[in-house]
Design an enzyme around this catalytic site. Structure first.
Site, short mmCIF file in Angstrom:
data_model
loop_
_atom_site.label_atom_id
_atom_site.label_comp_id
_atom_site.label_asym_id
_atom_site.label_seq_id
_atom_site.Cartn_x
_atom_site.Cartn_y
_atom_site.Cartn_z
CG HIS A 257 -0.19 -0.07 2.60
ND1 HIS A 257 0.25 -1.23 3.12
CD2 HIS A 257 0.29 0.91 3.41
CE1 HIS A 257 0.72 -1.17 4.18
NE2 HIS A 257 0.95 0.13 4.47
CG HIS B 151 1.47 5.46 4.24
ND1 HIS B 151 0.49 5.49 5.32
CD2 HIS B 151 2.08 4.09 3.98
CE1 HIS B 151 1.19 4.22 5.99
NE2 HIS B 151 1.81 3.26 5.10
#
Ligand code: 5GP
Ligand code: ZN
Length: 142
Positions: free
Chosen positions: A99, A101
């Site tokens: 992922h 940020h």
């Protein structure tokens, strides 16, 4: 992956404050933001790190970054943002599902990555460059 928190969010088994979504990619607000508006963007399919995800699929994740960034900067009146990413525990990865940020930043937010930057001993930079190129072999972007 059955026990992965982000797979559970992708499958809708646990709730998340979702933003943009398509068949392959999901973005949502981080539950413990560095600053309000802190966004996570990830592939729905489980890959642990950027070393594991195929480049096309990573490309699909990255396609979502500019629109999300523009929107969150506008809404939070941020002065800028950090795009940040962790791979494996030693690098701060707490959820082993790749992922990114998106962290809205303000000059007054007091947040810092605290990077220590060093120097290469004589010849080491060039040695590393050659080793990386050799390891890439005949790799070409498909
Ligand atoms: P990492 O440290 O792996 O790069 O980042 C994982 C991020 O996921 C952390 O910033 C953490 O706050 C966030 N997070 C962990 N569990 C959940 C959750 O269940 N929902 C949401 N929205 N964010 C989560
Ligand atoms: Zn997962």
């Amino acid at each position: 992956m059955r026990d992965c928190v982000f797979c559970k969010i992708a499958r809708g088994e646990i709730p998340a404050s979702k933003l943009l979504e398509n068949n392959e990619v999901l973005s949502f607000l981080d539950i413990n933001p560095v600053n309000p508006g802190h966004i996570l963007v990830m592939p729905k399919k489980h890959y642990e790190t950027v070393m594991d995800i195929p480049e096309k699929e990573l490309g699909r994740v990255m396609e979502m970054v500019p629109a999300l960034s523009r929107a969150v900067v506008k809404v939070t009146r941020a002065e800028g943002l950090n795009l940040f990413q962790t791979n494996r525990a030693c690098a701060g990865q707490t959820i082993p599902h790749v992922h990114f940020h998106i962290i809205p930043r303000h000059s007054t937010d007091g947040f810092s990555f605290g990077w220590r930057q060093g120097n290469y001993p004589e010849g080491e930079m060039e040695r590393l460059r050659k080793d990386i190129i050799k390891t890439l072999g005949d790799y070409r972007l498909r």
